[in-house]
Design a protein around this motif. Structure first.
Motif, mmCIF file in Angstrom:
data_model
loop_
_atom_site.group_PDB
_atom_site.id
_atom_site.type_symbol
_atom_site.label_atom_id
_atom_site.label_comp_id
_atom_site.label_asym_id
_atom_site.label_seq_id
_atom_site.Cartn_x
_atom_site.Cartn_y
_atom_site.Cartn_z
ATOM 1 N N ALA A 7 0.813 -1.222 0.000
ATOM 2 C CA ALA A 7 0.000 0.000 0.000
ATOM 3 C C ALA A 7 0.843 1.266 0.000
ATOM 4 O O ALA A 7 0.337 2.351 -0.342
ATOM 5 N N SER A 8 2.129 1.170 0.378
ATOM 6 C CA SER A 8 2.976 2.362 0.436
ATOM 7 C C SER A 8 3.491 2.791 -0.938
ATOM 8 O O SER A 8 4.025 3.896 -1.081
ATOM 9 N N ILE A 9 3.321 1.942 -1.935
ATOM 10 C CA ILE A 9 3.813 2.268 -3.277
ATOM 11 C C ILE A 9 2.905 3.333 -3.885
ATOM 12 O O ILE A 9 1.676 3.233 -3.818
ATOM 13 N N PRO A 10 3.471 4.390 -4.475
ATOM 14 C CA PRO A 10 2.636 5.491 -4.981
ATOM 15 C C PRO A 10 1.684 5.048 -6.089
ATOM 16 O O PRO A 10 1.990 4.161 -6.887
ATOM 17 N N LYS A 11 0.530 5.706 -6.132
ATOM 18 C CA LYS A 11 -0.494 5.398 -7.133
ATOM 19 C C LYS A 11 -0.026 5.725 -8.550
ATOM 20 O O LYS A 11 -0.554 5.182 -9.516
ATOM 21 N N GLU B 137 -0.602 1.564 -17.646
ATOM 22 C CA GLU B 137 0.454 1.623 -18.666
ATOM 23 C C GLU B 137 1.838 1.739 -18.027
ATOM 24 O O GLU B 137 2.803 1.107 -18.472
ATOM 25 N N VAL B 138 1.931 2.544 -16.979
ATOM 26 C CA VAL B 138 3.204 2.674 -16.256
ATOM 27 C C VAL B 138 3.570 1.337 -15.625
ATOM 28 O O VAL B 138 4.719 0.871 -15.709
ATOM 29 N N LYS B 139 2.595 0.704 -14.987
ATOM 30 C CA LYS B 139 2.822 -0.578 -14.324
ATOM 31 C C LYS B 139 3.306 -1.627 -15.330
ATOM 32 O O LYS B 139 4.261 -2.373 -15.064
ATOM 33 N N LYS B 140 2.666 -1.665 -16.491
ATOM 34 C CA LYS B 140 3.050 -2.630 -17.517
ATOM 35 C C LYS B 140 4.481 -2.379 -18.001
ATOM 36 O O LYS B 140 5.265 -3.309 -18.196
ATOM 37 N N SER B 141 4.825 -1.107 -18.188
ATOM 38 C CA SER B 141 6.176 -0.761 -18.635
ATOM 39 C C SER B 141 7.227 -1.149 -17.598
ATOM 40 O O SER B 141 8.286 -1.705 -17.939
ATOM 41 N N VAL B 142 6.959 -0.875 -16.334
ATOM 42 C CA VAL B 142 7.918 -1.211 -15.277
ATOM 43 C C VAL B 142 8.086 -2.720 -15.172
ATOM 44 O O VAL B 142 9.212 -3.222 -14.989
ATOM 45 N N ASP B 143 6.991 -3.469 -15.305
ATOM 46 C CA ASP B 143 7.089 -4.934 -15.306
ATOM 47 C C ASP B 143 7.957 -5.412 -16.471
ATOM 48 O O ASP B 143 8.779 -6.325 -16.325
#
Length: 751
Positions: free
Chosen positions: A397-401, A408-414
């Motif tokens: 939960a501490s990870i920024p939204k 799209e950001v989440k997919k790129s980071v993965d």
């Protein structure tokens, strides 16, 4: 007197038993060529013992004063000519002597009397006069060509001659006298730190005189040592009015400004940096392509859009060469309105960038790339810790939204994380080196003192960004070579034969082979892999690192040995490194079909300048960190600490404290009750009488015996060895005499 001396009358007035004048001696040596004391005495028909001794003393004085030189045994004299005069930089030692540093010949040693003329960093003309009993060529300063600085920071003091400002190392040999009126006008008290400008420079008989211009009593110790270091290392820290005007005249980019650029504002590019970062050079994005291939975007701030060739901004950036990083303070290469503003890829604002658009196969091989100017809008400012937490637990939960709430950001980071696994395998295949070393940072309290020294952790987030930057740097180097662009490459040469031989001998401790000369990356990596799980891995890898050559910038590419690249450059940090800015300009000119910029400097000159300013920044940063650590340890004299032996020398053991990451010396006289010899091959001190043995990686307990702030040296007394490294198990019984190669040192005075 049987010689024809134009100065005979003056010599006769000064001496009861006169000898030839200096002028006649010089003329005679010129006629004879290189000659000896005996031949000169014979030429002058001198057979009186007193006159022979007086002639010898005069020759010594002429050598001292740089009129003639002396070489060999027996001494041979010749006159000094303009070809004997060399130009170099003064390096002052805290003990009062110094050296003239020369690039193409051995340095000249300067006695304390010669150092009276100069400060550390001054450029001088000098001549070598004679060789001392340690084989050093002694020098005499002929002229001071250029003063490195005319402003210093020191402490107000007073003696029977009046007030002076005492300077710290390396200029502690040069107090600067100030007037009573100046001290009274500035209302400064004894012991206060002050800034002083030099009015008259020193000579052999008088110290420099100066004027106090500022009292620094409100600054804490950290701020004072940084200010002092900036002056001592001649690091520019104030921007000119013209530079600031140019920087401040720029505004936020408009649609007109971004015309002709590729629009990436809807691309989920993000920055990933340290917690305390303020300038964001790079943003990244990755996506999967058909067949399991990857597309990677590395967007770098387009500094060249603002720092135009030969402008005030450009000239000042070239002079600085790099940003300089101190604990809790940065001296930027560019004004902050650019470095932290228009050039920084801050979130949610449009920013100009240069993009390396790279295609990577599912095997991790670069299959294509292109460069182009673009405009972007970062969708998240993430930190290494946040991304590492995400990799460990995506539901934290501490990870920024801005990461978890943006698909799209989440997919790129993965995808970046998946790509990282591929790139690490490629790194291993080419045997790029990755040493087990500890990088630390200092936490301060409210008064500027050290609160804690803690290690920096490097998780996958840090490493994946590093791999993305390496991708962009290698593609940029390849592009520059292919198109013969006028740029600087980041070169790292292979180790020389002497250092290779040292590692060859040292590797035998682990039962490993290492070539005596021309080692490859695989040779290094074999030792790294074999030792990385050992408790003394940091000590071992530090020695491997010390065997490497220094990297530098040059117009001709020779590759990067440590990273195992045939071609390499710096592209990814133009906010803080001038070579990156040069590379951006050249690539942009090529891809936009523009003319290459014509600069006021040569490529060779730029290579030297940027390499030198990088070294300067590193030395200044290390000096401040060492000073702060020594200052901190002054409050812990007499206390015991645990530490690890990280270096072994003929004069003792260097120990790094395990909790504080601070280094100090256990002098050989304080190692123990034994007669120790130094084994250079094994990097050990071996006791001849009792078989005591100390070497790299040994865990020991030490007491802080003293701190010398001028030498920045911490002295430890050895209390006990807590645990021997695997390769340093104590021998039983007296040690054999054979292993030691160096001369023995004095026996310990401890009982």
């Amino acid at each position: 007197m049987s010689w024809n001396d134009p100065n005979a009358s003056s010599e006769a007035q000064r001496y009861v038993n006169p000898i030839p004048s200096r002028e006649l001696i010089i003329g005679t040596i010129n006629e004879l060529g290189e000659t000896t004391h005996q031949k000169l005495a014979k030429a002058f028909n001198i057979d009186d013992e007193d006159q022979i001794e007086a002639l010898a003393n005069r020759l010594k004085a002429m050598v001292r004063d740089g009129q003639i030189t002396r070489e060999g045994r027996p001494s041979r004299f010749r006159t000094v000519t303009k070809h004997d005069v060399v130009t170099g930089t003064v390096s002052a030692h805290a003990k009062g002597f110094g050296f003239v540093l020369l690039s193409d010949m051995p340095d000249l040693f300067l006695h304390e009397k010669q150092m009276r003329w100069v400060f550390n960093g001054d450029t001088v003309e000098a001549v070598g006069t004679s060789t001392d009993n340690r084989g050093r060529t002694e020098g005499r300063i002929v002229d001071v060509v250029e003063r490195q600085q005319n402003q210093f920071i020191g402490t107000l003091a007073k003696d029977e001659d009046g007030y002076c400002v005492e300077l710290g190392s390396p200029n502690n040999h040069q107090p600067i006298t100030v007037t009573d009126d100046n001290v009274k006008a500035m209302d400064v008290k004894l012991g206060y730190p002050v800034k002083v400008d030099v009015i008259d420079w020193p000579n052999q008989h008088e110290f420099a005189t100066g004027k106090i211009t500022e009292v620094l009593s409100d600054d804490n110790d950290r701020e004072l040592i940084i200010e002092t270091t900036l002056l001592n290392y001649d690091i520019p820290f104030e921007f000119s009015a013209a530079t600031l005007k140019q920087a401040n005249d720029y505004k936020e980019p408009t649609e007109k400004d971004i015309k002709g650029r590729t629009d990436l504002r809807n691309m989920p590019l993000v920055t990933i940096d340290g917690e305390d970062a303020r300038d964001f050079d790079d943003a990244v994005f990755a996506e999967k392509r058909s067949g399991g291939n990857y597309r990677v975007l590395v967007a770098i701030a387009d500094v060249s859009n603002y720092v135009t060739p030969n402008s005030p901004l450009d000239k000042e950036a070239y002079e600085r060469g790099t940003s300089v990083y101190f604990p809790h303070r940065v001296i930027p290469m560019l004004p902050e309105v650019l470095s932290n503003g228009l050039c920084s890829l801050n979130p949610d604002v449009d920013r100009m960038c240069m993009v390396a658009d790279i295609k990577v196969s599912r095997a991790g091989k670069v299959t294509g790339y292109e460069f182009y100017p673009a405009v972007m809008n970062s969708q998240a400012r993430l930190t290494y810790n946040q991304v590492n937490d995400y990799f460990n637990d995506p539901k934290d939960a501490s990870i920024p939204k801005s990461l978890t709430g943006n698909a799209e950001v989440k997919k790129s980071v993965d995808t970046l994380h998946q790509l990282y696994d591929l790139l690490v395998k490629k790194r291993e295949e080419r045997h790029a080196m990755e040493f087990e070393t500890v990088e630390t940072y200092i936490k301060f309290n409210e008064t500027g003192g050290i609160a804690a020294i803690v290690p920096r952790t490097r998780g996958d987030a840090h490493k994946l960004i590093e791999e993305c930057m390496l991708l962009a740097n290698t593609c940029a180097a390849n592009f520059a070579l292919k198109h013969e662009l006028p740029v600087l490459y980041r070169n790292h040469d292979k180790p020389d034969g002497e250092k290779s031989m040292r590692i060859h001998e040292y590797a035998k401790n682990f039962g490993l082979s290492f070539p005596e000369e021309s080692p490859t990356q695989a040779d290094y990596q074999r030792i790294i892999e074999a030792t990385k799980e050992r408790p003394d891995a940091i000590s071992i890898h530090s020695m491997l690192l010390r065997s490497m050559m220094q990297a530098n910038y040059a117009p001709d590419n020779i590759g990067h040995f440590g990273l195992a690249y045939d071609e390499y450059s710096h592209f990814t940090s133009p906010i803080r490194r001038y070579p990156d800015l040069m590379l951006h300009r050249a690539i942009k000119a090529k891809v936009t079909n523009s003319q290459q910029p014509v600069m006021d400097f040569s490529l060779d000159g730029a290579g030297t300048q940027t390499s030198d300013t990088e070294r300067r920044a590193e030395k200044a940063s290390r000096y401040v960190e060492s000073w702060l650590k020594c200052h901190y340890m002054k409050d812990h004299v007499g206390e015991d600490f645990e530490g690890v032996v990280t270096s072994v020398t003929s004069f003792g053991l260097f120990v790094t404290l395990t909790d504080l990451y601070i280094d100090g010396l256990v002098h050989i006289s304080n190692v123990g009750d034994d007669y120790f010899v130094y084994d250079e091959k094994q990097q050990q001190l071996i006791g001849k009488d009792k078989g005591n043995l100390f070497g790299l990686g040994d865990l020991v307990k030490v007491k802080v015996a003293g701190v010398n702030m001028d030498l920045l040296q911490i002295d430890f007394d050895l209390k006990e060895k807590l645990k021997s490294s695997e390769m340093n198990q104590s021998k039983k019984g007296p040690a054999k005499k054979a292993p030691a190669k160096k001369n023995t040192r004095s026996k310990s005075k401890k009982s």
